[in-house]
Motif scaffolding. Structure first.
Motif, short mmCIF file in Angstrom:
data_model
loop_
_atom_site.label_atom_id
_atom_site.label_comp_id
_atom_site.label_asym_id
_atom_site.label_seq_id
_atom_site.Cartn_x
_atom_site.Cartn_y
_atom_site.Cartn_z
N ASP A 166 0.86 -1.20 0.00
CA ASP A 166 0.00 0.00 0.00
C ASP A 166 0.89 1.24 0.00
O ASP A 166 1.46 1.62 1.02
CB ASP A 166 -0.91 -0.02 1.23
CG ASP A 166 -1.96 1.08 1.20
OD1 ASP A 166 -1.75 2.10 0.51
OD2 ASP A 166 -2.99 0.92 1.88
N LEU A 167 1.01 1.88 -1.16
CA LEU A 167 1.86 3.08 -1.30
C LEU A 167 1.37 4.21 -0.41
O LEU A 167 2.16 4.92 0.21
CB LEU A 167 1.89 3.53 -2.76
CG LEU A 167 2.74 4.77 -3.08
CD1 LEU A 167 4.19 4.56 -2.72
CD2 LEU A 167 2.59 5.13 -4.56
N TYR A 168 0.06 4.37 -0.33
CA TYR A 168 -0.52 5.41 0.51
C TYR A 168 -0.15 5.21 1.98
O TYR A 168 0.27 6.14 2.67
CB TYR A 168 -2.03 5.44 0.34
CG TYR A 168 -2.76 6.22 1.41
CD1 TYR A 168 -2.73 7.61 1.43
CD2 TYR A 168 -3.47 5.55 2.40
CE1 TYR A 168 -3.39 8.32 2.42
CE2 TYR A 168 -4.15 6.25 3.39
CZ TYR A 168 -4.10 7.63 3.40
OH TYR A 168 -4.75 8.34 4.39
N LEU A 224 2.12 7.73 4.27
CA LEU A 224 1.57 8.38 5.46
C LEU A 224 2.44 8.07 6.68
O LEU A 224 2.72 8.97 7.50
CB LEU A 224 0.14 7.91 5.67
CG LEU A 224 -0.65 8.56 6.81
CD1 LEU A 224 -0.77 10.07 6.61
CD2 LEU A 224 -2.03 7.91 6.93
N LEU A 225 2.85 6.83 6.81
CA LEU A 225 3.74 6.43 7.91
C LEU A 225 5.03 7.24 7.87
O LEU A 225 5.46 7.81 8.89
CB LEU A 225 4.05 4.95 7.79
CG LEU A 225 5.07 4.39 8.80
CD1 LEU A 225 4.36 4.02 10.09
CD2 LEU A 225 5.79 3.16 8.24
N VAL A 284 -4.09 7.33 -7.44
CA VAL A 284 -4.07 8.77 -7.13
C VAL A 284 -3.86 9.01 -5.63
O VAL A 284 -3.10 9.89 -5.23
CB VAL A 284 -5.39 9.43 -7.60
CG1 VAL A 284 -5.40 10.92 -7.23
CG2 VAL A 284 -5.55 9.26 -9.10
N LYS A 285 -4.51 8.24 -4.80
CA LYS A 285 -4.35 8.39 -3.35
C LYS A 285 -2.92 8.11 -2.95
O LYS A 285 -2.33 8.83 -2.13
CB LYS A 285 -5.31 7.45 -2.63
CG LYS A 285 -5.40 7.67 -1.13
CD LYS A 285 -6.46 6.76 -0.51
CE LYS A 285 -6.57 6.98 0.99
NZ LYS A 285 -7.60 6.10 1.61
N LEU A 328 2.52 9.95 -1.52
CA LEU A 328 3.95 9.94 -1.83
C LEU A 328 4.48 11.34 -2.04
O LEU A 328 5.58 11.70 -1.57
CB LEU A 328 4.19 9.09 -3.08
CG LEU A 328 5.64 8.87 -3.50
CD1 LEU A 328 6.40 8.07 -2.45
CD2 LEU A 328 5.71 8.17 -4.86
N TYR A 329 3.72 12.16 -2.75
CA TYR A 329 4.10 13.55 -2.99
C TYR A 329 4.28 14.30 -1.67
O TYR A 329 5.30 14.97 -1.45
CB TYR A 329 3.04 14.22 -3.86
CG TYR A 329 3.28 15.69 -4.12
CD1 TYR A 329 4.17 16.11 -5.09
CD2 TYR A 329 2.59 16.65 -3.40
CE1 TYR A 329 4.38 17.46 -5.34
CE2 TYR A 329 2.77 18.00 -3.63
CZ TYR A 329 3.67 18.41 -4.60
OH TYR A 329 3.88 19.75 -4.83
N GLU A 330 3.29 14.19 -0.78
CA GLU A 330 3.38 14.89 0.51
C GLU A 330 4.56 14.36 1.33
O GLU A 330 5.27 15.14 1.98
CB GLU A 330 2.08 14.72 1.29
CG GLU A 330 0.86 15.38 0.67
CD GLU A 330 0.86 16.91 0.80
OE1 GLU A 330 1.88 17.48 1.25
OE2 GLU A 330 -0.17 17.52 0.47
#
Length: 590
Positions: A143-145, A149-150, A184-185, A190-192
Motif C-alpha cells: 500500500d503506497l498510501y 503516510l507512515l 491517485v491516493k 507519496l508527494y506529501e
C-alpha cells in the motif's frame, strides 16, 4: 511631513526639534541613482539640512487602524468552556479505540491538519511511539498510501524513518513502478511524504519526481471532486510548507464534506479556531495601538505592515499561551522593516556608516550626530530591544540583551555591505550575495527571540547555543531570503534597489530569468532538506520545542506570503485574504 510627535519622544530633550521639521521621509542611497527614482527634498535634522532622497513608492497599509484597534476578544470563551472540555475528552477517547495502524495514522493526520495537535501532544506522541515500534505490517504491505503516510508523520515527529520504506515500490532501474501512476491516493501521499526528505536521499528525490509528474498529468475532471481538490491543494503547496492556521481553515471545510467525519472532532476544531482567533484579534489590536501611538504609521519612506508582521508572528507560534512572543516579536519585526528601509530607502551611505557604528556599539552617546529621522528610528529600535530584554530578565531570570545586540549588529553589518556594493557598482556572485543576505533578511533576530520568549526552561547554555546560529536558524532564514527574492526581485530592481538572488545568478551565469527562477526554487527545496535534518539534530535543550517549530514556521510563512508575488512589500490581495480568514473572520459553527 513632520516627524510624528510620539517618535520625537524617543529623543533626549536636548536634541528634540524646537519646531516642526519639513518633509522628513523619502528613499535611499544618493551615491548611485536609478534613472526611474523619484526625488523629494527632505529636512534631515533640526538644522534643516537638505538632502535628495529616493522614494520607494511603497503602497500604504491596506488596513484601517481604527478598525484594527477596535478588535476585541469577541468570541465568548465562558460560553463554550464546558462544551470544549467535553469535546476534548471525546476526542481523547478516540485515541484509545481499536483501529489498525493506517486508521490510527489517518486520525492523527486529521487532528493535526484541523489545528488541534497542540491539545493532544501526549496522545499523539504515545500513538506514534507504538506505531514506530510496530511498523512491520505497514512496511511490508504493498500500500503506497499507507507507507507514505507512515513516513510523513513519523518524520514530522522526529523519527528518522529510512527512505528504504519506498524501495519495494520501485523497479530494478531505480525508478518507481509505472503501475502506481494510476493510484491517485498513493501518488498524493507519496508527494506529501517527499517533502520530508533529507539531503542525499535519492529514493525520496525520485519519489518527488515521480509523484509530481503524474499528479500534474492527471485530468482532474476524471477523478472525484474531493480528490481533485486535495490534488490541486497539494500541488499549490504541500502540507509540510503550509502555515497551520491557514491549513486548518481550509481543511475544516474539506473534512466537513467527508462521510466518515467525526462530528465531535469537527465541532471542536471550529470552536478552538474561533477561540484562538479571538485571542489573536485582541493581540493585533494591542499592536496596532502601539504602532499608532509610536507614530510610525505616518512615516512614508518605510513599509507600513503592522498587521502583516503580526500575522507572520502568529504563523510562527499560534498557540494561545504565547501572547508575549507574538506581541514582542511583532515589535521586533516592525523594527527590522523600519531599519531595513532606512538602509534601503532613506539614508545616504555616510549616514548609514554612522548608524551602523551606533548599532554595533549599542551606544546612544552623541546620538545627535545622526539625522533626526534616523536618530528617532534607532532609538525606537534601541528602546524596544531593551524593553524585551527587561521582560526576559524579569520573567526568565536571564539577560538576552547582549545576544540581541550581536544579532542586530550582524544584521546591520550585512545591510551596510549591501549598501557599499550598491554605491560602488559591485555585482556580487550568488554565493557572495547569499552569504551576506541570510543575515540581512531579518530572520535571525525573530528566531533568537522565538527561543527565549517561548521557553519556560531558559538556560544560558541554550541561549549560547541559539546565539551561534545553528543550522535550523540558518536554513529558515535562507529560505526566507530566497522566497523573498523570488517574489520581489523584479519590483525592487525597477525601483533601483540592490541586486537580488535572481539577478546575481543571471549576471554570473548569463541565465535567463526563467532559468534563474528555477535554480532559486531548487535551492529552496535543497535548503528545506537541510532544515528537515536540522530538526532531528537540534532538539538539544529542555523547552526547545516551540523554537524548533518557529524555525520551520518562519520558512512556511515565507512560502505562503511570497508564492504569488511581493505580498510583504506590496501588501496586495492574497495576503489580505489570508489574514481575513485567519485573524478576522470566525468559522461558521453550523
Amino acid at each position: 511631513m513632520a516627524l510624528p510627535a510620539s517618535l520625537t519622544n524617543f529623543l533626549p530633550s536636548s536634541i528634540r526639534p524646537s519646531q516642526p521639521s519639513r518633509s522628513l521621509f523619502g528613499r535611499p542611497r544618493s551615491a548611485a541613482v536609478s534613472p526611474g527614482a523619484r526625488f523629494t527634498r527632505c529636512a534631515l535634522n533640526v538644522e534643516d539640512q537638505d538632502v535628495a532622497r529616493r522614494s520607494a513608492n511603497w503602497k500604504p497599509s491596506v488596513w484601517d487602524y481604527g478598525f484594527v484597534q477596535s478588535l476585541d476578544a469577541d468570541f465568548a470563551v465562558d460560553k463554550y468552556t464546558e462544551q470544549v472540555h467535553r469535546l476534548k475528552e471525546e476526542v481523547k477517547g478516540q485515541f484509545h479505540r481499536e483501529m489498525n495502524q493506517v486508521a490510527e495514522l489517518e486520525f492523527i493526520d486529521v487532528v493535526q491538519r484541523l489545528g488541534l495537535g497542540y491539545h493532544f501532544e501526549t496522545e499523539i506522541k504515545n500513538a506514534l511511539i507504538s506505531i514506530y515500534n510496530n511498523t512491520e505490517d505497514v512496511q511490508l504491505s504493498d500500500d503506497l498510501y499507507a507507507a507514505s503516510l507512515l513516513f510523513r508523520l513519523l518524520r514530522q515527529h522526529g523519527y528518522n524513518v529510512p527512505q528504504d520504506v519506498f524501495q519495494r515500490f520501485m523497479n530494478k532501474t531505480g525508478t518507481f513502478d509505472e503501475s502506481f501512476k494510476k493510484d491517485v491516493k498513493g501518488l498524493l501521499g507519496l508527494y506529501e511524504a517527499s517533502f520530508h526528505g533529507l539531503e542525499g536521499e535519492t529514493i525520496v528525490d525520485e519519489a518527488w519526481n515521480f509523484a509530481s509528474k503524474h499528479l500534474k498529468d492527471l485530468n482532474l475532471d476524471e477523478v472525484p471532486a474531493n480528490v481533485a481538490s486535495h490534488v490541486s491543494h497539494a500541488l499549490d503547496m504541500p502540507i509540510h510548507w503550509r502555515p497551520n492556521r491557514l491549513e486548518a481553515r481550509w481543511f475544516m471545510h474539506m473534512y466537513g464534506k467527508q462521510q466518515d467525519r467525526i462530528p465531535s472532532l469537527l465541532r471542536l476544531a471550529k470552536l478552538d479556531f474561533n477561540l484562538v482567533q479571538s485571542i489573536h484579534k485582541k493581540e493585533v489590536s494591542n499592536m496596532a495601538r502601539w504602532w499608532v501611538e509610536l507614530g510610525a504609521n505616518k512615516m512614508t519612506f518605510c513599509r507600513d505592515r503592522l498587521v502583516e508582521h503580526y500575522f507572520w508572528c502568529c504563523a510562527m507560534v499560534f498557540e494561545p499561551q504565547y501572547t508575549d512572543f507574538r506581541e514582542m516579536t511583532t515589535k521586533l519585526t516592525n523594527m527590522v522593516t523600519l531599519i531595513d528601509d532606512i538602509y534601503d530607502v532613506y539614508g545616504t551611505l555616510e549616514e548609514l556608516e554612522l548608524l551602523t557604528d551606533f548599532i554595533v556599539r549599542w551606544d546612544i552617546t552623541d546620538i545627535d550626530k545622526l539625522p533626526l529621522t534616523i536618530r528617532a528610528c534607532f532609538l525606537a529600535l534601541y528602546n524596544t530591544t531593551n524593553e524585551i530584554g527587561y521582560w526576559t530578565i524579569r520573567e526568565r531570570g536571564i539577560n538576552p540583551i547582549p545576544y540581541m545586540r550581536k544579532v542586530w549588529a550582524d544584521e546591520c553589518k550585512a545591510y551596510i555591505k549591501e549598501a557599499r556594493w550598491y554605491n560602488n557598482g559591485i555585482k556580487p556572485t550568488l554565493k557572495e550575495y547569499m552569504d551576506n543576505a541570510v543575515d540581512s533578511v531579518g530572520g535571525m533576530i525573530v528566531l533568537l527571540g522565538s527561543y527565549f520568549l517561548t521557553t519556560d526552561k531558559l538556560t544560558e547554555e541554550g541561549l549560547d547555543y541559539v546565539s551561534k546560529i545553528p543550522s535550523l536558524m540558518h536554513c529558515s532564514s535562507k529560505i526566507l531570503r530566497l522566497n523573498n527574492d523570488l517574489s520581489t526581485s523584479s519590483y525592487e530592481l525597477a525601483q533601483g534597489d540592490n541586486f537580488k538572488a535572481l539577478k546575481c545568478y543571471m549576471n554570473e551565469t548569463g541565465a535567463s530569468e526563467e532559468a534563474a527562477q528555477e535554480h532559486i526554487r531548487h535551492l529552496v527545496r535543497e535548503t528545506w532538506k537541510r532544515m528537515n535534518r536540522a530538526v532531528f539534530e537540534n532538539n538539544l535543550y529542555p523547552g526547545f520545542g516551540p523554537f524548533l517549530n518557529a524555525g520551520l514556521n518562519l520558512a512556511r510563512a515565507s512560502q505562503c506570503f511570497c508564492q504569488y508575488g511581493d505580498e510583504h512589500g506590496l501588501s496586495d490581495h492574497e495576503t489580505k485574504v489570508h489574514i481575513m480568514s485567519a485573524l478576522f473572520e470566525p468559522v461558521p459553527l453550523d
